[in-house]
Motif scaffolding. Structure first.
Motif, PDB file in Angstrom:
ATOM      1  N   SER A 134       0.839  -1.195   0.000  1.00  0.00           N
ATOM      2  CA  SER A 134       0.000   0.000   0.000  1.00  0.00           C
ATOM      3  C   SER A 134       0.872   1.241   0.000  1.00  0.00           C
ATOM      4  O   SER A 134       2.048   1.190   0.369  1.00  0.00           O
ATOM      5  N   ALA A 135       0.296   2.341  -0.456  1.00  0.00           N
ATOM      6  CA  ALA A 135       0.990   3.624  -0.443  1.00  0.00           C
ATOM      7  C   ALA A 135       0.276   4.532   0.547  1.00  0.00           C
ATOM      8  O   ALA A 135      -0.323   5.539   0.187  1.00  0.00           O
ATOM      9  N   SER A 136       0.344   4.162   1.810  1.00  0.00           N
ATOM     10  CA  SER A 136      -0.435   4.838   2.843  1.00  0.00           C
ATOM     11  C   SER A 136       0.367   5.840   3.655  1.00  0.00           C
ATOM     12  O   SER A 136      -0.198   6.567   4.477  1.00  0.00           O
ATOM     13  N   LEU A 137       1.683   5.877   3.440  1.00  0.00           N
ATOM     14  CA  LEU A 137       2.533   6.763   4.224  1.00  0.00           C
ATOM     15  C   LEU A 137       2.555   8.158   3.617  1.00  0.00           C
ATOM     16  O   LEU A 137       2.911   8.335   2.450  1.00  0.00           O
ATOM     17  N   GLY A 138       2.175   9.160   4.397  1.00  0.00           N
ATOM     18  CA  GLY A 138       2.295  10.540   3.939  1.00  0.00           C
ATOM     19  C   GLY A 138       3.750  10.980   3.980  1.00  0.00           C
ATOM     20  O   GLY A 138       4.405  10.877   5.021  1.00  0.00           O
ATOM     21  N   LEU A 139       4.253  11.457   2.857  1.00  0.00           N
ATOM     22  CA  LEU A 139       5.680  11.776   2.748  1.00  0.00           C
ATOM     23  C   LEU A 139       5.836  13.239   2.358  1.00  0.00           C
ATOM     24  O   LEU A 139       5.404  13.663   1.285  1.00  0.00           O
ATOM     25  N   LYS A 140       6.446  14.008   3.240  1.00  0.00           N
ATOM     26  CA  LYS A 140       6.804  15.390   2.948  1.00  0.00           C
ATOM     27  C   LYS A 140       8.300  15.514   3.166  1.00  0.00           C
ATOM     28  O   LYS A 140       8.763  15.503   4.306  1.00  0.00           O
ATOM     29  N   VAL A 141       9.050  15.602   2.090  1.00  0.00           N
ATOM     30  CA  VAL A 141      10.494  15.538   2.211  1.00  0.00           C
ATOM     31  C   VAL A 141      11.148  16.421   1.149  1.00  0.00           C
ATOM     32  O   VAL A 141      10.633  16.574   0.035  1.00  0.00           O
TER      33      VAL A 141
END
Length: 294
Positions: free
Chosen positions: A171-178
């Motif tokens: 799944s692509a459930s991780l919120g990523l702000k980088v």
């Protein structure tokens, strides 16, 4: 996160080297894969020019080979694939200590030094290299996504160069702000550009990460086989719809050496004649890549 000044010119327009941009320089809804493979630190460090960038040292004393492929489907300059082959690095007078380099990323200038950056379109070469100093060149590329895997292949001048495959995270459930810093060498200067992502991602680490590298005989990449690369990635990541901003602000410094340089790397002569063509070369067709598997 993106500097606040970017908010103030959002929706405005720019024209640089005859390339029109809607600001900020954006990418939307673009599938992307990334994977990291450990490799020999000294051999990786020897690939980095000058005295200002050093291979990032992992806790186990090895370096990081970083592969990032983005299928840009919505940008100011049209659709194209970008295929980054890089070494994780730090910026400073001397190599940064392991562990501390991750804890104090900004202080140690942590980023990646891009060794090779093939792309699909001419306009991407013209802008990426001419403005930000990235080592872009046009090549045959693809990006394929299935229910179980994500892969990307790179060919140049009719010759197989590189292929990466990763098992798709569940799944692509991780919120990523980088944000990340890309270092490159252009006009014998060290260039630093900055990219910010805000996306959902699926990430697998260590034993759960599964991927495969295939490195061909093309001179752009064949030397990588000498890096003592661990064929098992220590992380893999897939972003089904990556959203990113490439900062129009960049930095550059003269490259310095222990002895006077004997040759001049490529400069403006490699881009001034390029146009804004968005056409792609044919998709990669080489199928006997299994023999190049690490």
């Amino acid at each position: 996160m993106p500097p606040s000044r970017i908010k103030h010119y959002t929706g405005r327009y720019a024209l640089v080297d005859n390339i029109p941009y809607q600001m900020p320089v954006f990418a939307k809804d673009s599938p992307a894969l990334m994977a990291g493979f450990s490799c020999d630190w000294k051999k990786a460090n020897d690939l980095l020019p000058g005295n200002e960038v050093h291979a990032l040292k992992l806790p186990n004393g090895r370096a990081a080979l970083l592969i990032t492929v983005i299928n840009y489907v919505n940008t100011s300059i049209g659709k194209y694939i970008e295929y980054s082959i890089a070494i994780g690095c730090t910026h400073g007078r001397k190599p940064a200590p392991a562990l501390l380099n991750v804890m104090f990323m900004k202080a140690y200038g942590v980023g990646q030094y891009i060794l090779d950056l093939p792309v699909s379109s001419e306009v991407s070469v013209k802008g990426g290299k001419g403005i930000w100093g990235m080592p872009k060149h046009k090549a045959n590329l693809d990006f394929n996504v299935s229910d179980t895997a994500v892969s990307a292949q790179y060919e140049k001048d009719g010759q197989f160069a590189f292929r990466i495959e990763i098992d798709r995270p569940k799944s692509a459930s991780l919120g990523l702000k980088v944000g990340t810093t890309n270092y490159c060498c252009y006009r014998n200067m060290l260039m630093a550009s900055y990219i910010y992502f805000n996306s959902r991602a699926g990430i697998n680490l260590f034993g759960k990460a599964s991927g495969r590298l295939f490195i061909g005989d093309h001179p752009n990449v064949s030397y990588l086989r000498n890096l003592d690369i661990n064929p098992d990635p220590f992380f893999t990541m897939f972003m089904p719809k990556a959203n990113g901003i490439l900062d129009d602000h960049f930095q550059c410094w003269f490259m310095t050496y222990d002895t006077p340089p004997a040759t001049m790397p490529e400069g403006f002569e490699s881009v001034f004649h390029l146009g804004r063509n968005e056409d792609w070369l044919p998709a990669p067709a080489f199928t006997d890549y299994a023999k190049y598997k690490l």
